[in-house]
Write a protein that holds these residues in place. Structure first.
Motif, PDB file in Angstrom:
ATOM      1  N   ILE A 534       0.655  -1.091   0.234  1.00  0.00           N
ATOM      2  CA  ILE A 534       0.071   0.534  -0.459  1.00  0.00           C
ATOM      3  C   ILE A 534       0.481   1.102  -0.084  1.00  0.00           C
ATOM      4  CG2 ILE A 534      -2.077  -1.499   1.358  1.00  0.00           C
ATOM      5  CD1 ILE A 534      -1.016   0.402   4.039  1.00  0.00           C
ATOM      6  N   LYS A 535       0.156   2.589  -0.674  1.00  0.00           N
ATOM      7  CA  LYS A 535       1.001   3.618  -0.075  1.00  0.00           C
ATOM      8  C   LYS A 535      -0.123   4.620   1.140  1.00  0.00           C
ATOM      9  CE  LYS A 535       3.275   3.682  -4.192  1.00  0.00           C
ATOM     10  NZ  LYS A 535       3.609   4.023  -5.513  1.00  0.00           N
ATOM     11  N   ASP A 536       0.935   5.038   1.909  1.00  0.00           N
ATOM     12  CA  ASP A 536      -0.050   6.212   2.138  1.00  0.00           C
ATOM     13  C   ASP A 536       0.225   7.550   1.632  1.00  0.00           C
ATOM     14  OD1 ASP A 536       2.661   7.370   2.358  1.00  0.00           O
ATOM     15  OD2 ASP A 536       2.800   7.476   4.330  1.00  0.00           O
ATOM     16  N   ALA A 537      -0.356   8.759   2.144  1.00  0.00           N
ATOM     17  CA  ALA A 537      -0.486  10.004   1.506  1.00  0.00           C
ATOM     18  C   ALA A 537      -0.130  10.629   1.296  1.00  0.00           C
ATOM     19  CB  ALA A 537      -1.923  10.806   2.645  1.00  0.00           C
ATOM     20  N   ASN A 538       1.181  10.357   2.350  1.00  0.00           N
ATOM     21  CA  ASN A 538       2.999  11.347   0.940  1.00  0.00           C
ATOM     22  C   ASN A 538       3.403  10.042   0.313  1.00  0.00           C
ATOM     23  OD1 ASN A 538       2.096  12.873   2.917  1.00  0.00           O
ATOM     24  ND2 ASN A 538       3.481  12.133   4.961  1.00  0.00           N
ATOM     25  N   ASN A 539       2.396   9.368  -0.060  1.00  0.00           N
ATOM     26  CA  ASN A 539       3.169   8.038  -1.367  1.00  0.00           C
ATOM     27  C   ASN A 539       4.225   7.621  -0.911  1.00  0.00           C
ATOM     28  OD1 ASN A 539       2.190   7.874  -4.476  1.00  0.00           O
ATOM     29  ND2 ASN A 539       4.050   8.897  -4.658  1.00  0.00           N
ATOM     30  N   ILE A 540       4.497   7.309   0.278  1.00  0.00           N
ATOM     31  CA  ILE A 540       5.464   6.054   0.821  1.00  0.00           C
ATOM     32  C   ILE A 540       5.133   4.926   1.135  1.00  0.00           C
ATOM     33  CG2 ILE A 540       7.016   5.808   3.172  1.00  0.00           C
ATOM     34  CD1 ILE A 540       6.824   8.928   3.459  1.00  0.00           C
ATOM     35  N   PRO A 541       5.489   4.034   0.382  1.00  0.00           N
ATOM     36  CA  PRO A 541       4.827   2.187   0.514  1.00  0.00           C
ATOM     37  C   PRO A 541       5.269   1.624   1.476  1.00  0.00           C
ATOM     38  CG  PRO A 541       7.204   2.753  -1.025  1.00  0.00           C
ATOM     39  CD  PRO A 541       6.530   3.838  -0.487  1.00  0.00           C
ATOM     40  N   PHE A 542       4.526   1.526   2.077  1.00  0.00           N
ATOM     41  CA  PHE A 542       4.467   0.142   3.033  1.00  0.00           C
ATOM     42  C   PHE A 542       4.060  -1.574   2.949  1.00  0.00           C
ATOM     43  CE2 PHE A 542       4.215   4.467   5.243  1.00  0.00           C
ATOM     44  CZ  PHE A 542       5.004   3.886   6.060  1.00  0.00           C
ATOM     45  N   VAL A 543       4.159  -2.236   3.497  1.00  0.00           N
ATOM     46  CA  VAL A 543       3.028  -3.644   3.563  1.00  0.00           C
ATOM     47  C   VAL A 543       2.720  -3.355   4.523  1.00  0.00           C
ATOM     48  CG1 VAL A 543       4.106  -5.742   3.598  1.00  0.00           C
ATOM     49  CG2 VAL A 543       5.428  -4.876   2.700  1.00  0.00           C
ATOM     50  N   GLU A 544       1.370  -4.044   4.068  1.00  0.00           N
ATOM     51  CA  GLU A 544       0.512  -4.154   5.095  1.00  0.00           C
ATOM     52  C   GLU A 544      -0.563  -5.581   5.170  1.00  0.00           C
ATOM     53  OE1 GLU A 544      -3.661  -2.028   5.687  1.00  0.00           O
ATOM     54  OE2 GLU A 544      -4.328  -3.526   4.235  1.00  0.00           O
ATOM     55  N   VAL A 545       0.438  -6.357   6.860  1.00  0.00           N
ATOM     56  CA  VAL A 545      -0.002  -7.250   6.854  1.00  0.00           C
ATOM     57  C   VAL A 545      -1.408  -7.058   7.787  1.00  0.00           C
ATOM     58  CG1 VAL A 545       0.909  -9.277   7.996  1.00  0.00           C
ATOM     59  CG2 VAL A 545       2.239  -7.673   7.136  1.00  0.00           C
ATOM     60  N   ILE A 546      -2.117  -8.599   7.777  1.00  0.00           N
ATOM     61  CA  ILE A 546      -3.031  -8.931   8.253  1.00  0.00           C
ATOM     62  C   ILE A 546      -3.500  -9.981   9.186  1.00  0.00           C
ATOM     63  CG2 ILE A 546      -5.482  -8.926   8.455  1.00  0.00           C
ATOM     64  CD1 ILE A 546      -5.553  -6.220   5.934  1.00  0.00           C
ATOM     65  N   VAL A 547      -3.755 -10.625  10.124  1.00  0.00           N
ATOM     66  CA  VAL A 547      -3.736 -11.049  10.939  1.00  0.00           C
ATOM     67  C   VAL A 547      -5.531 -11.694  11.294  1.00  0.00           C
ATOM     68  CG1 VAL A 547      -3.665 -12.840  12.813  1.00  0.00           C
ATOM     69  CG2 VAL A 547      -1.667 -12.133  11.662  1.00  0.00           C
TER      70      VAL A 547
END
Length: 623
Positions: A534-547
């Motif tokens: 995903i990318k946040d509001a500042n266009n910085i990429p993140f990995v989102e993990v859901i358990v």
């Protein structure tokens, strides 16, 4: 004693320096911002004035050219509608009428001084009258020197026209005997058909107009504008350019590539595709308008009932000029350097004045505020230390009491009544003691880990990790616990997703979240782990993990306290599994250590979704 005094003086000087610096920076920043704002406003005003001046220059020059061309078409129509000309077609041998018409043509050439030639040509292409300008001495050409022009393009195009239609050639250079005439003579040929009293077409009236008149209109008295006002034809060739070497490229075989587009490619695209505009690039400011010299959309009082025709297929493209006023960036911003020098002098003076003022003010305020700051700091530190101590010991005492009570009770039974129980019963009691010891050890281990994280003594060593493989390792550790409750574990994680993280911290986070999911999911339940980019509001990429689990869910009241150490809650699992109460707190600590976030979404009886994010470094390739 002396050393202590010197140390106190040194600290006092340091505090004075800090306070002076803060006061100085505060007031200096405000005043500097005000000065810069004023000078920036001057710069904006200067740019605005230059833009307005550029627009005015282009508008005036455009109107001048339009007016000039209006006069040309008026002259043409006056001669073509001459009453003597109508009589002449009834008797072409009448020398008196011919002389009168010739004199009218000569008078036009003498007083207008803008035509190289004024001609009357009959429908066979034969010149009947030709007035040559002769470098300022107009004269009629003798009859035996008149020529037939039936093969010339301007005659062939003009003779085809209907009444009230005007032919105009492109603005180009005059050619004599197959060579470009020297000195250069820019020329436009303008013609209209003439008719006799019965409406029969009998020939054309033709002007060879001096194009230099238009070029001269673009020479501006302002020295800055002298080489900045340009005239381009519809193909982007200079008719009037910054230097003579760039002009009339389309007239020379070896200059075909000398176009405005070559020197200003991106600029030409804008100019070519728009009627008028003003825009700024790194090169400077461009202001332009499109001129249709004879097009009837630009009305002239005497010619608004006439229509322009050219030999080109596209009327608009064929007879459109671009009038461009260009201010180079160096000229556009030339005053800005002066403004900034003035601002620099003022700011320097203010710097010295404010530094003196701030120093004196800080010395006065130091003695008054020092005691208050020291007292508040001591009070705050004391409260924080007491609160941390109370919280820690309260949690520790509460969480250790239950397992120790259990161990004491079973060990007492075994100690006092060991022989009364069979081996099965003895193993059961020993197993309970072992379980209690294990839980206590886990609790102490979690408390120690949390304590280290609070003190910042845990090494943080991020490295490139394959999230898919790390999840597999965690699943293998917890597979037995899940199988004991017949819980199905699934994962939807791309095999080639990589992140940069501390492996131990991330493994602990995943293990705690999955352990909790197993703990609070009844038999035959389902648990899944998913991950995506995903990318946040500042266009910085993140990995989102859901358990995600299908467990018993969590109430809103408990959700608000899950990540708070001061309101720690311990809940048994669906099979009475015990916990330490520190798992989610450690998860929060470790996720935030990476710069990520953790949260949950849950409803009682509908399961829970625990989600956390980890930043994806720019040099990590994923998916």
């Amino acid at each position: 004693m002396i050393n202590q005094k010197n140390e106190s003086i040194r600290k006092k000087k340091k505090v004075i320096f800090r306070r002076t610096l803060l006061l100085f920076l505060f007031f200096f920043a405000i005043i500097t911002a005000s000065v810069l704002t004023i000078y920036q406003a001057d710069e904006i005003l200067d740019i605005g004035e230059q833009k307005t001046q550029a627009e005015n220059i282009v508008t005036v020059k455009l109107e001048n050219i339009q007016t000039e061309m209006s006069h040309v078409t008026t002259d043409l129509m006056i001669l073509s509608l001459n009453s003597q000309l109508l009589k002449f077609w009834d008797d072409t041998t009448n020398t008196e009428i011919m002389t009168s018409i010739s004199q009218e043509f000569l008078t036009t050439a003498i007083y207008r001084k803008i035509y190289d030639q004024v001609r009357l040509i009959n429908d066979d292409g034969q010149e009947l009258i030709r007035i040559n300008y002769n470098n300022g001495y107009p004269a009629a050409v003798a009859k035996h020197n008149l020529q037939n022009k039936k093969d010339r393009y301007y005659f062939q195009d003009a003779i085809k026209l209907n009444k009230n239609e005007i032919f105009a050639s492109q603005l180009d250079l005059n050619i004599e005997h197959g060579q470009i005439e020297q000195p250069l003579k820019p020329m436009i040929r303008i013609a209209t058909p003439v008719f006799d009293k019965k409406g029969k077409k009998r020939g054309i009236v033709l002007f060879n107009y001096f194009g230099e008149n238009i070029i001269n209109m673009l020479i501006h008295k302002d020295s800055l504008a002298k080489n900045q006002l340009m005239l381009l034809n519809s193909d982007g060739y200079w008719l009037k350019g910054p230097s003579p070497d760039l002009e009339w490229g389309f007239m020379y075989k070896d200059h075909k590539d000398i176009t405005f587009d070559k020197y200003y490619p991106n600029v030409w695209e804008i100019i070519k595709n728009n009627e008028a505009s003003q825009f700024e690039t790194d090169l400077g400011l461009f202001t332009f308008k499109t001129i249709y010299p004879l097009l009837n959309k630009q009305k002239y009082p005497a010619t608004e009932n006439f229509t322009l025709k050219t030999k080109d297929a596209s009327l608009k493209k064929a007879y459109a000029w671009k009038l461009v006023y260009y201010i180079p960036a160096a000229v556009l911003y030339s005053k800005h350097k002066e403004y900034r020098q003035q601002a620099g002098i003022i700011i320097t003076i203010l710097f010295i004045v404010m530094l003196i003022f701030a120093t004196r003010y800080a010395k006065i305020e130091y003695h008054k505020l020092h005691a208050e700051i020291s007292l508040k700091k001591s009070e705050a530190n004391l409260k924080e230390a007491v609160a941390a101590k109370d919280k820690f010991f309260s949690i520790l005492a509460h969480d250790l009491k239950a397992p120790f009570n259990s161990m004491l009770a079973f060990s007492t039974i075994l100690n006092e009544q060991f022989d009364k129980y069979d081996s099965e019963k003895q193993k059961k009691f020993i197993g309970m003691i072992y379980t209690s010891i294990q839980n206590t050890y886990k609790l102490l281990e979690s408390i120690l880990l949390w304590s280290r994280s609070q003190r910042g003594t845990i090494d943080f060593k991020p490295k490139k990790i394959n999230l898919f493989l790390l999840t597999n390792e965690t699943y293998e550790l917890l597979q037995h616990s899940a199988e004991n409750k017949s819980i199905t574990l699934t994962k939807r994680i791309p095999e080639n997703i990589f992140i940069e993280a501390d492996k131990d911290m991330l493994s602990t986070t995943l293990r705690n979240l999955l352990s909790n999911a197993i703990k609070f999911t009844p038999k035959n339940g389902k648990i899944s782990v998913t991950a995506h980019l995903i990318k946040d509001a500042n266009n910085i990429p993140f990995v989102e993990v859901i358990v995600k689990d299908s467990g018993i869910g969590i109430s809103q009241e408990v959700q608000a306290e899950l990540f708070d150490i001061s309101t720690q809650t311990i809940t048994e699992g669906t099979d009475n599994e015990s916990g330490t109460g520190f798992g989610l707190i450690l998860c929060k600590e470790f996720v935030e250590k990476h710069g990520g976030k953790i949260w949950l979404k849950s409803e009682v009886g509908k399961g829970s979704d625990f989600t956390f994010t980890i930043p994806l470094k720019s040099d990590i390739t994923t998916i």
